[in-house]
Motif scaffolding. Structure first.
Motif, short mmCIF file in Angstrom:
data_model
loop_
_atom_site.label_atom_id
_atom_site.label_comp_id
_atom_site.label_asym_id
_atom_site.label_seq_id
_atom_site.Cartn_x
_atom_site.Cartn_y
_atom_site.Cartn_z
N ALA A 150 1.24 63.10 69.29
CA ALA A 150 2.07 61.93 69.23
C ALA A 150 3.56 62.18 69.12
CB ALA A 150 1.84 61.16 67.98
N HIS A 151 3.97 63.26 68.41
CA HIS A 151 5.22 63.69 68.31
C HIS A 151 5.78 64.18 69.73
CE1 HIS A 151 8.86 66.44 67.34
NE2 HIS A 151 8.11 67.37 67.96
N CYS A 152 4.84 65.12 70.24
CA CYS A 152 5.46 65.64 71.64
C CYS A 152 5.43 64.47 72.76
CB CYS A 152 4.33 66.69 72.24
SG CYS A 152 4.15 68.13 71.49
N GLY A 153 4.60 63.30 72.73
CA GLY A 153 4.89 62.58 73.64
C GLY A 153 6.05 61.56 73.42
N ALA A 154 6.31 61.23 72.12
CA ALA A 154 7.49 60.54 71.37
C ALA A 154 8.78 61.15 71.94
CB ALA A 154 7.53 60.33 70.08
N ARG A 180 11.62 59.75 74.98
CA ARG A 180 13.18 59.45 74.45
C ARG A 180 13.96 60.01 75.53
NH1 ARG A 180 14.22 57.52 69.79
NH2 ARG A 180 12.64 57.30 68.08
N VAL A 181 13.39 61.45 75.94
CA VAL A 181 13.96 62.03 77.14
C VAL A 181 14.17 61.31 78.21
CG1 VAL A 181 14.13 64.10 78.58
CG2 VAL A 181 13.65 64.27 76.10
N VAL A 182 13.00 60.93 78.64
CA VAL A 182 12.60 60.09 80.10
C VAL A 182 13.28 59.01 80.00
CG1 VAL A 182 11.12 59.02 81.49
CG2 VAL A 182 10.44 61.32 80.52
N GLU A 183 13.62 58.20 78.84
CA GLU A 183 14.15 56.84 78.75
C GLU A 183 15.46 57.04 78.31
OE1 GLU A 183 11.76 54.54 76.07
OE2 GLU A 183 10.02 54.42 77.66
N ARG A 184 16.17 58.03 78.06
CA ARG A 184 17.60 58.64 77.65
C ARG A 184 17.92 58.06 76.39
NH1 ARG A 184 16.67 58.46 83.20
NH2 ARG A 184 17.73 60.30 84.50
N ARG A 185 16.61 57.68 75.43
CA ARG A 185 16.97 57.51 74.11
C ARG A 185 17.29 58.31 73.26
NH1 ARG A 185 13.02 55.22 71.74
NH2 ARG A 185 11.33 55.56 73.32
N LEU A 186 18.48 59.07 73.17
CA LEU A 186 18.99 60.24 72.53
C LEU A 186 19.88 60.25 71.77
CD1 LEU A 186 18.69 62.55 75.58
CD2 LEU A 186 16.80 62.52 73.79
N GLU A 187 19.87 59.12 70.68
CA GLU A 187 20.85 58.89 69.63
C GLU A 187 20.88 60.05 68.81
OE1 GLU A 187 17.17 56.60 68.41
OE2 GLU A 187 18.38 57.01 70.25
N LYS A 188 21.84 60.14 68.04
CA LYS A 188 22.24 61.02 66.99
C LYS A 188 21.16 61.23 65.87
CE LYS A 188 25.47 62.93 63.53
NZ LYS A 188 26.59 62.82 62.94
N GLY A 189 20.46 62.27 65.57
CA GLY A 189 19.45 62.17 64.45
C GLY A 189 17.95 62.15 65.19
N VAL A 190 17.96 62.26 66.49
CA VAL A 190 16.43 61.79 67.04
C VAL A 190 15.55 62.68 66.95
CG1 VAL A 190 17.16 62.42 69.44
CG2 VAL A 190 15.47 60.55 69.16
N PHE A 191 15.96 64.13 66.88
CA PHE A 191 15.12 64.98 66.46
C PHE A 191 14.99 65.66 65.19
CE2 PHE A 191 16.53 65.96 71.04
CZ PHE A 191 15.58 65.23 71.73
N GLU A 192 15.43 64.80 64.56
CA GLU A 192 15.51 65.42 62.92
C GLU A 192 13.82 65.02 62.36
OE1 GLU A 192 17.70 66.75 61.39
OE2 GLU A 192 18.81 67.17 62.92
N GLU A 209 12.95 63.23 59.83
CA GLU A 209 12.62 61.90 59.55
C GLU A 209 12.35 61.06 60.95
OE1 GLU A 209 15.36 63.63 58.77
OE2 GLU A 209 14.91 63.98 56.77
N ALA A 210 12.98 61.29 61.85
CA ALA A 210 12.69 60.58 63.08
C ALA A 210 11.45 61.11 63.68
CB ALA A 210 13.60 60.92 64.34
N ALA A 270 4.35 57.88 63.05
CA ALA A 270 3.81 56.43 62.16
C ALA A 270 3.73 55.51 63.14
CB ALA A 270 4.74 56.37 61.05
N GLU A 271 4.58 55.34 64.19
CA GLU A 271 4.67 54.21 65.03
C GLU A 271 3.26 54.24 66.08
OE1 GLU A 271 8.42 54.43 67.21
OE2 GLU A 271 9.27 53.63 65.49
N ARG A 272 2.91 55.47 66.23
CA ARG A 272 1.61 55.73 67.09
C ARG A 272 0.63 55.85 66.25
NH1 ARG A 272 6.32 56.87 69.14
NH2 ARG A 272 6.69 56.98 71.36
#
Length: 227
Positions: free
Chosen positions: A57-61, A65-77, A79-80, A86-88
Motif C-alpha cells: 500500500a505504501h509503495c503504490g501510494a 503521488r509521483v505519477v500524479e505529481r502530488r509531491l507537496e512538502k512532507g509527502v514522504f515523511e 506520518e504521510a 490507512a486510506e487503503r
C-alpha cells in the motif's frame, strides 16, 4: 557479474535508469503477488509494524503521488506514509496490487524528468520488493534481475547525498563498486561480500545470517534511507 553489468556508475546521470529498475521489478513482482493467497499479505516484514499489505500500500501510494505529481512538502515523511496506508485499509488486495502495477509502469518518465530528486524513490520501491520476497520466503530478496540497475542507482544516490565514500568488493564483480562522495580528507571505507548484503546495509535491513567485512565506517553510517 562484471562492472559492465552495473550501468551508469559514472558522474553522468542516466535519467532512464529508475524507470528501467521499476519496470524490471514490476515484471517479476506483480505475477508473484497475484499468485499468492490473501493470507500471505498479512505476513510481517522487515519494516517495523508493517505487513506485506502495508508495504505494498505504501509503495503504490508513493508511486501514485509521483505519477500524479502530488509531491507537496512532507509527502514522504512517516506520518504521510501512515495516512496513505490507512486510506487503503479497506481496499481489496487486488486493488492494492493494481495501483502498484500502474505506478511501476508509469512513474519512470516522471522520475526521469525530475532531474534526479526522485531517483531514490525507484531504489526504495525495489528494496521494498525485497522486503516482500523475504516475508514470503522467496529466494532473491534484494537481488535478482534488477540488482545491477539497483547498484548503479545506489552508487548515484549515495554520491549525490554525500555519503561516506566506500569501495565495495562484491562477489562476482571484477572491480570495486564506488559508492558515496569521494573525500580529500577521508579514505574510502571498504566492504567485502555479496551484493544483496550490501543492499541490506544501505537500506537498514536485518543482517542476521549474512557474512561480510566492513572497515573504515560503521553500519549505521551507511543507511541511505535514514530509517
Amino acid at each position: 557479474m562484471t562492472l559492465a553489468d552495473v550501468p551508469d556508475v559514472s558522474d553522468v546521470r542516466d535519467p532512464e535508469l529508475p524507470g528501467r529498475l521499476l519496470r524490471t521489478e514490476r515484471d517479476l513482482l506483480i505475477p508473484l503477488l497475484r499468485a499468492r493467497p490473501e493470507a500471505d499479505f498479512a505476513l510481517r516484514t522487515a519494516c517495523p509494524g508493517w505487513t506485506v499489505r502495508h508495504v505494498l500500500a505504501h509503495c503504490g501510494a508513493v508511486l501514485t503521488r509521483v505519477v500524479e505529481r502530488r509531491l507537496e512538502k512532507g509527502v514522504f515523511e512517516p506520518e504521510a506514509n501512515d495516512r496513505d496506508i490507512a486510506e487503503r485499509d479497506g481496499l481489496p488486495v487486488e486493488r492494492i496490487v493494481d495501483e502498484l502495477e500502474r505506478g511501476m509502469t508509469e512513474a519512470g518518465p516522471v522520475i526521469a524528468r525530475a532531474g534526479g530528486v526522485l531517483d531514490a524513490v525507484a531504489l526504495g520501491e525495489w528494496v521494498h520488493a525485497g522486503d516482500v520476497r523475504e516475508a514470503f520466503g522467496e529466494p532473491g530478496a534484494y537481488g535478482g534481475e534488477g540488482l545491477s540497475y539497483a547498484l548503479a542507482l545506489l552508487a548515484r544516490v549515495t554520491r549525490e547525498r554525500g555519503h561516506v565514500p566506500l569501495h565495495a568488493d562484491l562477489d562476482g564483480l571484477d572491480e570495486p563498486l564506488r559508492l558515496g562522495r569521494p573525500s580529500g580528507t577521508r579514505p574510502p571505507a571498504r566492504y567485502i561480500g555479496d551484493a544483496p548484503t550490501l543492499v541490506r546495509l544501505y537500506a537498514g535491513r536485518p543482517l542476521v545470517g549474512t557474512r561480510y567485512e566492513l572497515a573504515g565506517t560503521a553500519e549505521a553510517e551507511l543507511n541511505v534511507f535514514g530509517n
